[in-house]
Design a protein around this motif. Structure first.
Motif, PDB file in Angstrom:
ATOM      1  N   VAL A   1      -7.604 -12.334   2.639  1.00  0.00           N
ATOM      2  CA  VAL A   1      -6.635 -12.431   3.723  1.00  0.00           C
ATOM      3  C   VAL A   1      -5.407 -13.247   3.313  1.00  0.00           C
ATOM      4  CG1 VAL A   1      -6.259 -13.393   6.032  1.00  0.00           C
ATOM      5  CG2 VAL A   1      -8.323 -12.093   5.534  1.00  0.00           C
ATOM      6  N   HIS A   2      -5.641 -14.328   2.559  1.00  0.00           N
ATOM      7  CA  HIS A   2      -4.510 -15.192   2.245  1.00  0.00           C
ATOM      8  C   HIS A   2      -3.503 -14.528   1.318  1.00  0.00           C
ATOM      9  CE1 HIS A   2      -5.735 -16.159  -1.855  1.00  0.00           C
ATOM     10  NE2 HIS A   2      -6.965 -16.076  -1.401  1.00  0.00           N
ATOM     11  N   ALA A   3      -3.949 -13.474   0.608  1.00  0.00           N
ATOM     12  CA  ALA A   3      -3.028 -12.798  -0.311  1.00  0.00           C
ATOM     13  C   ALA A   3      -2.637 -11.418   0.211  1.00  0.00           C
ATOM     14  CB  ALA A   3      -3.660 -12.674  -1.687  1.00  0.00           C
ATOM     15  N   ALA A   4      -3.008 -11.144   1.457  1.00  0.00           N
ATOM     16  CA  ALA A   4      -2.844  -9.785   1.982  1.00  0.00           C
ATOM     17  C   ALA A   4      -1.381  -9.333   1.992  1.00  0.00           C
ATOM     18  CB  ALA A   4      -3.423  -9.695   3.386  1.00  0.00           C
ATOM     19  N   GLN A   5      -0.472 -10.287   2.226  1.00  0.00           N
ATOM     20  CA  GLN A   5       0.949  -9.965   2.330  1.00  0.00           C
ATOM     21  C   GLN A   5       1.454  -9.181   1.110  1.00  0.00           C
ATOM     22  OE1 GLN A   5       2.118 -10.557   5.259  1.00  0.00           O
ATOM     23  NE2 GLN A   5       3.651 -12.152   5.252  1.00  0.00           N
ATOM     24  N   ASP A   6       1.094  -9.659  -0.076  1.00  0.00           N
ATOM     25  CA  ASP A   6       1.561  -9.004  -1.306  1.00  0.00           C
ATOM     26  C   ASP A   6       1.046  -7.574  -1.404  1.00  0.00           C
ATOM     27  OD1 ASP A   6       2.867 -11.244  -2.049  1.00  0.00           O
ATOM     28  OD2 ASP A   6       1.309 -11.952  -3.430  1.00  0.00           O
ATOM     29  N   TYR A   7      -0.247  -7.425  -1.060  1.00  0.00           N
ATOM     30  CA  TYR A   7      -0.837  -6.096  -1.155  1.00  0.00           C
ATOM     31  C   TYR A   7      -0.212  -5.162  -0.126  1.00  0.00           C
ATOM     32  CZ  TYR A   7      -4.317  -8.151  -4.222  1.00  0.00           C
ATOM     33  OH  TYR A   7      -4.941  -8.778  -5.273  1.00  0.00           O
ATOM     34  N   LEU A   8       0.030  -5.706   1.067  1.00  0.00           N
ATOM     35  CA  LEU A   8       0.663  -4.907   2.117  1.00  0.00           C
ATOM     36  C   LEU A   8       2.015  -4.404   1.649  1.00  0.00           C
ATOM     37  CD1 LEU A   8       0.340  -6.614   5.608  1.00  0.00           C
ATOM     38  CD2 LEU A   8      -0.205  -4.258   4.995  1.00  0.00           C
ATOM     39  N   LYS A   9       2.767  -5.324   1.071  1.00  0.00           N
ATOM     40  CA  LYS A   9       4.109  -4.995   0.632  1.00  0.00           C
ATOM     41  C   LYS A   9       4.080  -3.807  -0.337  1.00  0.00           C
ATOM     42  CE  LYS A   9       8.211  -7.146  -1.245  1.00  0.00           C
ATOM     43  NZ  LYS A   9       8.868  -8.400  -1.545  1.00  0.00           N
ATOM     44  N   LYS A  10       3.110  -3.866  -1.247  1.00  0.00           N
ATOM     45  CA  LYS A  10       3.006  -2.818  -2.242  1.00  0.00           C
ATOM     46  C   LYS A  10       2.640  -1.483  -1.586  1.00  0.00           C
ATOM     47  CE  LYS A  10       1.481  -2.894  -7.009  1.00  0.00           C
ATOM     48  NZ  LYS A  10       0.564  -3.540  -7.942  1.00  0.00           N
ATOM     49  N   LEU A  11       1.669  -1.542  -0.699  1.00  0.00           N
ATOM     50  CA  LEU A  11       1.232  -0.301  -0.051  1.00  0.00           C
ATOM     51  C   LEU A  11       2.353   0.309   0.789  1.00  0.00           C
ATOM     52  CD1 LEU A  11      -2.400  -1.255   1.040  1.00  0.00           C
ATOM     53  CD2 LEU A  11      -1.733   0.432  -0.688  1.00  0.00           C
ATOM     54  N   ILE A  12       3.065  -0.538   1.525  1.00  0.00           N
ATOM     55  CA  ILE A  12       4.158  -0.035   2.367  1.00  0.00           C
ATOM     56  C   ILE A  12       5.237   0.554   1.468  1.00  0.00           C
ATOM     57  CG2 ILE A  12       5.937  -0.667   4.067  1.00  0.00           C
ATOM     58  CD1 ILE A  12       3.067  -0.892   5.110  1.00  0.00           C
ATOM     59  N   GLY A  13       5.515  -0.147   0.377  1.00  0.00           N
ATOM     60  CA  GLY A  13       6.521   0.329  -0.567  1.00  0.00           C
ATOM     61  C   GLY A  13       6.159   1.698  -1.127  1.00  0.00           C
ATOM     62  N   LEU A  14       4.871   1.963  -1.242  1.00  0.00           N
ATOM     63  CA  LEU A  14       4.436   3.257  -1.770  1.00  0.00           C
ATOM     64  C   LEU A  14       4.383   4.316  -0.670  1.00  0.00           C
ATOM     65  CD1 LEU A  14       1.610   2.018  -4.139  1.00  0.00           C
ATOM     66  CD2 LEU A  14       3.723   3.157  -4.814  1.00  0.00           C
ATOM     67  N   GLY A  15       4.796   3.924   0.536  1.00  0.00           N
ATOM     68  CA  GLY A  15       4.850   4.909   1.613  1.00  0.00           C
ATOM     69  C   GLY A  15       3.578   4.995   2.447  1.00  0.00           C
ATOM     70  N   HIS A  16       2.670   4.032   2.303  1.00  0.00           N
ATOM     71  CA  HIS A  16       1.483   4.053   3.152  1.00  0.00           C
ATOM     72  C   HIS A  16       1.761   3.336   4.458  1.00  0.00           C
ATOM     73  CE1 HIS A  16      -0.936   5.774   0.015  1.00  0.00           C
ATOM     74  NE2 HIS A  16      -0.500   4.843  -0.827  1.00  0.00           N
ATOM     75  N   ARG A  17       0.883   3.581   5.427  1.00  0.00           N
ATOM     76  CA  ARG A  17       0.986   2.905   6.709  1.00  0.00           C
ATOM     77  C   ARG A  17      -0.354   2.233   6.952  1.00  0.00           C
ATOM     78  NH1 ARG A  17       4.321   5.638   9.943  1.00  0.00           N
ATOM     79  NH2 ARG A  17       2.837   6.327  11.485  1.00  0.00           N
ATOM     80  N   VAL A  18      -0.310   1.006   7.408  1.00  0.00           N
ATOM     81  CA  VAL A  18      -1.540   0.227   7.457  1.00  0.00           C
ATOM     82  C   VAL A  18      -1.815  -0.284   8.868  1.00  0.00           C
ATOM     83  CG1 VAL A  18      -2.716  -1.821   6.563  1.00  0.00           C
ATOM     84  CG2 VAL A  18      -1.229  -0.492   5.057  1.00  0.00           C
ATOM     85  N   ALA A  19      -3.057  -0.096   9.330  1.00  0.00           N
ATOM     86  CA  ALA A  19      -3.482  -0.672  10.607  1.00  0.00           C
ATOM     87  C   ALA A  19      -4.282  -1.930  10.309  1.00  0.00           C
ATOM     88  CB  ALA A  19      -4.330   0.329  11.372  1.00  0.00           C
ATOM     89  N   ILE A  20      -3.848  -3.056  10.892  1.00  0.00           N
ATOM     90  CA  ILE A  20      -4.553  -4.309  10.653  1.00  0.00           C
ATOM     91  C   ILE A  20      -5.590  -4.505  11.744  1.00  0.00           C
ATOM     92  CG2 ILE A  20      -4.322  -6.800  10.372  1.00  0.00           C
ATOM     93  CD1 ILE A  20      -2.641  -5.522   8.367  1.00  0.00           C
ATOM     94  N   CYS A  21      -6.840  -4.585  11.325  1.00  0.00           N
ATOM     95  CA  CYS A  21      -7.928  -4.721  12.289  1.00  0.00           C
ATOM     96  C   CYS A  21      -8.547  -6.101  12.156  1.00  0.00           C
ATOM     97  CB  CYS A  21      -8.944  -3.630  11.993  1.00  0.00           C
ATOM     98  SG  CYS A  21     -10.480  -3.862  12.821  1.00  0.00           S
TER      99      CYS A  21
END
Ligand code: ADP
Ligand code: MG
Length: 896
Positions: free
Chosen positions: A85-105
């Motif tokens: 969780v503490h590093a989630a921001q970086d991973y999110l950024k990468k996924l969004i940059g690749l055009g994915h959409r993420v639901a945070i549960c």
């Protein structure tokens, strides 16, 4: 029997496989997944977000994290991967940059609550946020100096306009709606360049039918109901509960776009209201139209390689705040079309360019201004922290200082005066309160406390004193126990397992278990040479310390909530202040640019003039100067609809000259000074810039087709107010096709459109047009020949180039001498043939005859001599003698 990874405990501990029937957690996961189609699910388990099945496979490949398998679902292994969780921001950024959409549960209750419902029940989880490219609010996920737009495009077959585009930057709350005709659609999409674009199916089909290519951001196809204009009225009204926004102020199609946009934002934040600003309406006519091809060819906001560096924006961005840079980029993307507002901007820049000392002071003070708008948005979304409150305090303090500086400006131009007035309204009392409350350099999150200043709240100070003064309290207790028990080596210590305890050497232990101490010291542990006890008093102290810590956190939480509420109560004022700060930064930055680069104030009016004296290309000037060369300034006069045909050799400076004029027009109309000695520009409604022949292979269209589509767009859309720049179009095809089309296009622009224009061409035949068309003028890039080589002067002179110097240029480029010699031979034949000497081509051209044998390397005495020279070893006198000798050798060579 299926087993799933969901049978694991709700912690971050390595998960054990428990053999159990399909767990209720699996049901929960599948349900949440089904409710959010199209999203990757970040499923919170303890300190990790876990992904399963296909999500896990995609994420592990995209993020380079390990894919494991655990448990079974319907007899198949379940792929799984996770990110802390503490590093989630970086991973999110990468996924969004690749055009994915993420639901945070997230887990929305704690484990204890779940256990109360029964030992098998699952912790309740819910999707708390949908993260998509267009709905980001975190600084870490966003570019600081660029806007990030989410846009919705609606279409109505029977409205005032066919289309409407609503767009918002969720991170700043900016919201705009714009009615559009089909013809203007592509240009506006290119200007706004949304990170995410929402469309109903029907609109996508319509765009396809129009052969309009979609912008590069993410495209999200939405159900038609999302764009329902009736439902939209309610959505809009709910988003602005204070009744400040009247949905009926917009046309149906605008409402549809707004409704879809606001609905989507609301959905993405799952019930947390995004504090959007009241929608502002734009009028198309207020902006200079610049289509996508022109934006890209002029490299306004980014270069054709996609970098910001090297673009016009990066060249002129002297802003010292991120919000200033964002505003500058918006202005550059949408230059104005009315002299009044342009001159108002120029007045402000001019005044600050004159008062350099004051401008420097203002810029110095602006440097301290944090990103106020984005901080406000985070606070409104409940995603803010102490640093955001600190940012508000600092911004308001700076606003006060800046307003005082501006007050010292006599007779300030209207724009600066308005900025000063707004800054003066900054809520100083709020800022003072925040300043008193929040530490200088607070932590990012409010969760762990420790950000309220000492002295701000007495109850908090008392609790903290208790927690932090433990040491003294413990020391006092230890001293008392030593004197009471007479055990000199008694110590009070602390560890993670026992908490606080009393420790005495093993030999003294027994004594503490007997009278008079029986019952006071409770035995906890016997070590090899020590015994450990606790006492009621110690336990009580320990409890008090823990409670004090908790109490302190609670008080800090309450203070934080109160300050956030107080801040949000001033949202409107603070936003106005943020805008004023950004506006001031832009004016001061442009003034700085003008003063340091020698830019001049353009004269803007309603005429049809385009008279530039000593114009320069802002970006090429910088590169050329960095290489130690001067940039050659050139005049342009297209007043009254003149068309200049620019000929000259490759590398002569044609493209640079053409573009600098388009850039000067754009800079002038965005309200900036321009790189020239002087400029008179009658308002330009559209700029077209095309560069011939670059194969658009990606779109599967041939060069010729691309050129024709683009030329058609210009011929159909240019008006007498437009500026048209055509750089060697027709290059991508067989000579006569290209020439004839370029010819016809110039005629049409001259006779029918009457626009101002510059055409670079390598078709020398076209220079004949100047004889028949009265506003066509030939100019050429001057060149000097020197010892068989060309020297480019980069000077624009009247007349037409008599030759292209292609072979000289090829030589500069390092083509082998044999090839150059052969090329000269071919050129000679071609030239004599085209000058009426109609000898059959093949015979004249010894194409199949033996090519001249490569010359043997000549034996050249000069070269030989030079090879022998060791310059480092020469005295000045020897060097001089050597020069005489070299000259003598050359003269001898000439005579022989
Ligand atoms: P062309 O289009 O005629 O082939 P370019 O406009 O691409 O020529 O210019 C080629 C190079 O010449 C530029 O990259 C720049 O280094 C230099 N150059 C062009 N115009 C100027 C100028 N006005 N002053 C100095 N150098 C220039
Ligand atoms: Mg060129």
């Amino acid at each position: 029997m299926d087993q799933t990874p969901f049978d694991a405990p709700e912690t971050a501990e390595p998960v054990e496989i428990v053999h159990a029937p399909p767990s209720p957690a699996m049901g929960q996961y599948l349900e949440l997944k089904a409710l959010n189609p199209g999203y990757m699910l970040f499923y919170r388990m303890g300190d990790f977000y876990e992904m399963f099945f296909e999500d896990a496979e995609i994420a592990s490949a995209a993020l380079g994290i390990v894919l494991t398998r655990r448990g079974k679902h319907q007899g198949q292994d379940i792929p799984l991967c996770g990110v802390p969780v503490h590093a989630a921001q970086d991973y999110l950024k990468k996924l969004i940059g690749l055009g994915h959409r993420v639901a945070i549960c997230e887990q929305v209750e704690d484990v204890a609550e779940a256990k109360k419902r029964g030992s098998k029940s699952v912790v309740k989880r819910d999707v708390v946020r949908l993260v998509t490219a267009g709905t980001l609010t975190e600084d870490d996920l966003l570019p600081a100096r660029a806007s990030n737009y989410l846009a919705a495009l609606a279409m109505l077959r029977h409205g005032e306009a066919d289309f409407a585009l609503a767009f918002a930057d969720v991170s700043t709350g900016e919201l705009t709606v714009l009615p559009l005709t089909a013809a203007a659609l592509a240009d506006e999409l290119a200007r706004i360049d949304p990170a995410e674009l929402l469309l109903p199916d029907a609109v996508r089909d319509e765009l396809k039918a129009m052969r309009l290519s979609l912008p590069s951001g993410q495209i999200v196809i939405m159900p038609a109901e999302a764009f329902d204009s009736v439902a939209a009225a309610a959505t809009i009204a709910t988003a602005f509960p204070d009744g400040s926004v009247d949905p009926s102020a917009w046309s149906r199609v605008e409402r549809a776009a707004l409704g879809a946009l606001i609905g989507y934002i609301g959905e993405s934040q799952k019930g947390v209201a995004v504090a959007l600003r009241a929608p502002s309406s734009e009028r198309l006519a207020a902006h200079m139209a610049i289509d996508a091809a022109t934006r890209s060819s002029l490299e306004l906001l980014e270069t054709q390689r996609g970098t910001v560096k090297g673009s016009l924006l990066s060249e002129i961005d002297a802003c010292v705040t991120p919000a200033g840079s964002r505003l500058l980029a918006r202005r550059l993307a949408a230059p104005l079309c009315e002299a009044g507002p342009i001159n108002a901007r120029l007045d402000a820049v001019a005044r600050l360019a004159d008062e350099t000392i004051r401008a420097t002071q203002l810029r110095g003070a602006l440097k301290a201004v944090p990103d106020l708008t984005r901080a406000l948005t985070r606070l409104a979304l409940g995603r803010g922290g102490p640093r955001d409150l600190n940012a508000v305090a600092r911004a308001v303090a700076a606003a006060g200082e800046l307003s005082r500086m501006l007050a010292g400006l006599d007779d300030a131009p209207a724009e600066l005066a308005a900025i000063g007035t707004t800054l003066a309204t900054a809520p100083a009392a709020l800022a003072a309160e925040l300043g008193r409350a929040i530490d200088e350099d607070p932590p990012l999150l409010s969760r762990d406390g420790g950000f309220v200043r000492r002295g701000y709240d007495t109850a908090l100070d008392a609790e903290r004193a208790l927690a932090s003064e433990t040491r003294a309290v413990v020391a006092a207790l230890q001293a008392r126990l030593i004197s009471e028990t007479d055990v000199k080596s008694l110590k009070i210590r602390h560890n993670g397992v026992l908490g606080y305890f009393v420790e005495v050497p093993a030999g003294h232990g027994g004594k503490l278990l007997e009278e008079p101490w029986r019952g006071t010291f409770i035995h906890r542990q016997t070590m090899a040479n020590a015994m450990r006890f606790t006492t009621a008093e110690l336990a009580e102290l320990e409890g008090r310390i823990a409670r004090a810590h908790e109490k302190a956190l609670e008080i800090e939480g309450a203070i934080f909530a109160r300050l956030v509420a107080a801040t949000l109560g001033e949202t409107d004022l603070l936003r106005a202040v943020a805008d004023a700060l950004a506006g001031l930064d832009v004016s001061a930055g442009l003034a700085h640019l003008a003063a340091t680069r020698g830019y001049a104030r353009p004269v803007i009016d309603g005429s049809l003039s385009f008279d530039i004296r000593g114009g320069r290309h802002p970006v090429v000037e910088t590169t050329v100067k960095a290489e130690g060369h001067p940039f050659v300034a050139n005049d342009t006069d297209l007043s009254g609809g003149a068309l200049w045909l620019v000929t000259g050799p490759n590398m002569g400076g044609k493209s640079t000259f053409l573009r600098q004029n388009a850039l000067i027009a754009i800079l002038a109309q965005m309200g900036s000074f321009v790189p020239a000695v002087g400029a008179s520009i009658g308002i330009i409604d559209r700029v077209f810039s095309r560069v011939g022949a670059s194969d658009d292979i990606a779109h599967g269209r041939s060069t010729f087709m691309v050129e024709m589509v683009e030329t058609a767009a210009i011929l159909n859309r240019a008006t007498a107010r437009s500026l048209v720049i055509l750089d060697e179009i027709g290059r991508g095809t067989a000579t006569f096709d290209g020439l004839s089309i370029a010819w016809a296009a110039v005629e049409a622009l001259h006779n029918d459109t009457g626009c101002r224009g510059l055409f670079a061409t390598h078709f020398h035949e076209m220079t004949a047009l100047a004889k028949s068309l009265k506003r066509v003028k030939n100019v050429t890039m001057s060149v000097r020949e020197w010892e068989g080589e060309v020297v480019f002067l980069h000077e624009v002179a009247p007349g037409a180039a008599d030759r292209s110097y292609g072979i000289q240029v090829a030589r500069l480029a390092g083509l082998p001498e044999t090839v150059l010699a052969r090329a000269r031979q071919v050129l000679g034949v071609l030239e004599s043939r085209s000058s009426g000497n109609s000898a059959p081509m093949l015979d004249d051209l010894p194409l199949f005859a033996a090519a001249p044998a490569p010359k043997k390397p000549e034996i050249n005495p000069l070269t030989d001599m030079l090879d022998q020279v060791r310059p480092d070893e020469l005295t000045p006198r020897q060097a001089l003698e050597l020069i005489y000798e070299l000259k003598k050798a050359r003269d001898a060579g000439r005579r022989s």
